[in-house]
Design a protein around this motif. Structure first.
Motif, PDB file in Angstrom:
ATOM      1  N   LEU A  31       0.820  -1.211   0.000  1.00 65.47           N
ATOM      2  CA  LEU A  31       0.000   0.000   0.000  1.00 65.47           C
ATOM      3  C   LEU A  31       0.856   1.263   0.000  1.00 65.47           C
ATOM      4  CD1 LEU A  31      -2.822  -1.007   2.519  1.00 65.47           C
ATOM      5  CD2 LEU A  31      -2.977  -0.839   0.023  1.00 65.47           C
ATOM      6  N   ILE A  32       1.983   1.217   0.709  1.00 67.30           N
ATOM      7  CA  ILE A  32       2.879   2.375   0.768  1.00 67.30           C
ATOM      8  C   ILE A  32       3.556   2.587  -0.588  1.00 67.30           C
ATOM      9  CG2 ILE A  32       4.957   3.294   1.873  1.00 67.30           C
ATOM     10  CD1 ILE A  32       4.116   1.798   4.397  1.00 67.30           C
ATOM     11  N   ILE A  33       3.971   1.503  -1.236  1.00 68.90           N
ATOM     12  CA  ILE A  33       4.591   1.609  -2.561  1.00 68.90           C
ATOM     13  C   ILE A  33       3.598   2.200  -3.564  1.00 68.90           C
ATOM     14  CG2 ILE A  33       5.535   0.278  -4.491  1.00 68.90           C
ATOM     15  CD1 ILE A  33       6.705  -1.657  -2.413  1.00 68.90           C
ATOM     16  N   LYS A  54       3.749   5.666  -5.991  1.00 67.36           N
ATOM     17  CA  LYS A  54       3.515   5.665  -7.438  1.00 67.36           C
ATOM     18  C   LYS A  54       2.362   6.585  -7.813  1.00 67.36           C
ATOM     19  CE  LYS A  54       5.273   0.990  -8.254  1.00 67.36           C
ATOM     20  NZ  LYS A  54       4.940  -0.383  -8.721  1.00 67.36           N
ATOM     21  N   ASN A  55       1.287   6.550  -7.024  1.00 69.59           N
ATOM     22  CA  ASN A  55       0.124   7.386  -7.332  1.00 69.59           C
ATOM     23  C   ASN A  55       0.443   8.863  -7.200  1.00 69.59           C
ATOM     24  OD1 ASN A  55      -1.416   5.095  -7.788  1.00 69.59           O
ATOM     25  ND2 ASN A  55      -2.193   5.001  -5.694  1.00 69.59           N
ATOM     26  N   SER A  98       2.245  10.084 -10.419  1.00 62.81           N
ATOM     27  CA  SER A  98       1.662   9.683 -11.693  1.00 62.81           C
ATOM     28  C   SER A  98       1.824  10.796 -12.722  1.00 62.81           C
ATOM     29  CB  SER A  98       0.179   9.332 -11.525  1.00 62.81           C
ATOM     30  OG  SER A  98      -0.538  10.441 -11.015  1.00 62.81           O
ATOM     31  N   ILE A  99       1.986  10.397 -13.990  1.00 60.97           N
ATOM     32  CA  ILE A  99       2.293  11.345 -15.062  1.00 60.97           C
ATOM     33  C   ILE A  99       1.171  12.351 -15.275  1.00 60.97           C
ATOM     34  CG2 ILE A  99       2.797  11.536 -17.522  1.00 60.97           C
ATOM     35  CD1 ILE A  99       4.171   8.856 -17.382  1.00 60.97           C
ATOM     36  N   TRP A 100      -0.090  11.876 -15.199  1.00 58.98           N
ATOM     37  CA  TRP A 100      -1.203  12.782 -15.494  1.00 58.98           C
ATOM     38  C   TRP A 100      -1.289  13.908 -14.473  1.00 58.98           C
ATOM     39  CZ3 TRP A 100      -5.230  13.895 -12.254  1.00 58.98           C
ATOM     40  CH2 TRP A 100      -5.446  13.044 -11.178  1.00 58.98           C
ATOM     41  N   LYS A 101      -0.891  13.647 -13.220  1.00 58.75           N
ATOM     42  CA  LYS A 101      -0.911  14.722 -12.229  1.00 58.75           C
ATOM     43  C   LYS A 101       0.121  15.784 -12.563  1.00 58.75           C
ATOM     44  CE  LYS A 101      -2.627  12.107  -8.240  1.00 58.75           C
ATOM     45  NZ  LYS A 101      -2.329  11.648  -6.875  1.00 58.75           N
ATOM     46  N   ALA A 102       1.312  15.354 -12.980  1.00 56.73           N
ATOM     47  CA  ALA A 102       2.368  16.312 -13.305  1.00 56.73           C
ATOM     48  C   ALA A 102       1.972  17.200 -14.476  1.00 56.73           C
ATOM     49  CB  ALA A 102       3.663  15.563 -13.622  1.00 56.73           C
ATOM     50  N   LEU A 139       5.351  18.911  -5.411  1.00 52.54           N
ATOM     51  CA  LEU A 139       5.002  17.491  -5.433  1.00 52.54           C
ATOM     52  C   LEU A 139       6.232  16.620  -5.272  1.00 52.54           C
ATOM     53  CD1 LEU A 139       2.923  15.236  -5.889  1.00 52.54           C
ATOM     54  CD2 LEU A 139       3.339  15.464  -8.340  1.00 52.54           C
ATOM     55  N   VAL A 140       7.288  16.931  -6.005  1.00 49.17           N
ATOM     56  CA  VAL A 140       8.524  16.139  -5.906  1.00 49.17           C
ATOM     57  C   VAL A 140       9.120  16.235  -4.508  1.00 49.17           C
ATOM     58  CG1 VAL A 140      10.891  15.954  -6.735  1.00 49.17           C
ATOM     59  CG2 VAL A 140       9.032  16.273  -8.363  1.00 49.17           C
TER      60      VAL A 140
END
Length: 281
Positions: A70-72, A76-77, A80-84, A95-96
């Motif tokens: 769940l932590i991993i 990843k979530n 996610s590319i779409w958020k960036a 975010l980073v």
């Protein structure tokens, strides 16, 4: 009823009221029927171990890799590319910082992560994109070989999907159709030669900072690299990130000094035709 009396006493003594609608009853060494009966009396839900509190798994064996799934997924979530794509430059920076700074500090301060979990978070051959990551020298393959990238059947493939490491390094391409034009064939020959000549191993992939000594990242080495390459000091003296100034203002000024703002003149340089580059105001 004793539990209700105790909660009422706690309320009167502290001024804090327990929200039973958001509470759960847990039992240790107690039959599940007794837990269900007590939960019914308190008008809350029965709980079971392990459970999550503030995003942390409680009573789970954190020495097991599966307990970290769940932590991993949360890491990843968050990245996610779409958020960036939907965030501003300053938003991506925040975010980073949050994912690479706050989340590891929060989780790893309480639990010691297994080596396999650290390897997944750092990345290995199964998490390195063949076309989109910079793994083959200092180039990105999809930009260096655009014609081959167009006929690639799986554009999000990993290095491990296309490279077979045995006695020799072998490239295994999967195309929508076979490369047939002169340019496609030339790109395939050049890329195959480049890939098989790249030094690869079976060890877990890891990030390496080239600007620091000895290959260890530091804020100072990044700042020195930026200052030397961008030559900001020749424009306005030394550039400082001011905490009391909004992040978007800091980012805008920094991009302005780097000549990265898409003003009219800059658009013309990139080949976009405009009626005029003069200001209308």
């Amino acid at each position: 009823m004793l539990a209700l009396i105790l909660l009422r006493c706690f309320n009167l003594a502290s001024g804090l009221k327990v929200n039973l609608g958001k509470s759960k009853v847990f039992g240790i060494g107690i039959d599940n029927l007794d837990i269900d009966r007590l939960a019914s009396i308190l008008h809350c839900e029965p709980g079971c171990f392990p459970f999550k509190y503030l995003g942390l798994p409680i009573a789970a064996n954190m020495n097991l890799v599966k307990s970290w799934n769940l932590i991993i997924e949360k890491f990843k979530n968050k990245l996610s590319i779409w958020k960036a794509k939907n965030l501003s430059f300053g938003g991506r920076l925040i975010l980073v910082k949050s994912v690479l700074g706050s989340l590891p500090l929060f989780y790893f301060a309480l639990f010691k992560a297994p080596k396999k979990v650290i390897a997944v978070l750092e990345g290995d051959g199964k998490h390195t994109y063949f076309w989109k990551d910079k793994w083959c020298g200092d180039i990105i393959l999809r930009m260096e070989f655009p014609e081959l990238y167009k006929i690639e059947s799986e554009k999000n493939c990993k290095v491990s999907d296309r490279i077979n490491i045995g006695d020799d390094v072998v490239f295994q391409g999967m195309w929508k159709r076979s490369p047939r034009s002169g340019r496609e064939s030339a790109e395939l020959e050049k890329m195959t030669s480049m890939v098989v000549d790249t030094s690869l191993s079976r060890k877990t992939d890891s990030w390496e900072w080239k600007a620091g000594e000895p290959n260890i990242f530091s804020v100072k080495s990044l700042r020195d690299l930026m200052d030397n390459n961008l030559d900001i000091h020749n424009h306005m003296g030394e550039f400082h990130w001011v905490k009391c100034v909004p992040i978007k203002v800091n980012c805008f000024v920094w991009r302005l000094l780097c000549n990265r703002i898409l003003v009219a003149c800059k658009l013309v340089e990139t080949g976009i035709l405009l009626d005029s580059v003069t200001c209308h105001f």
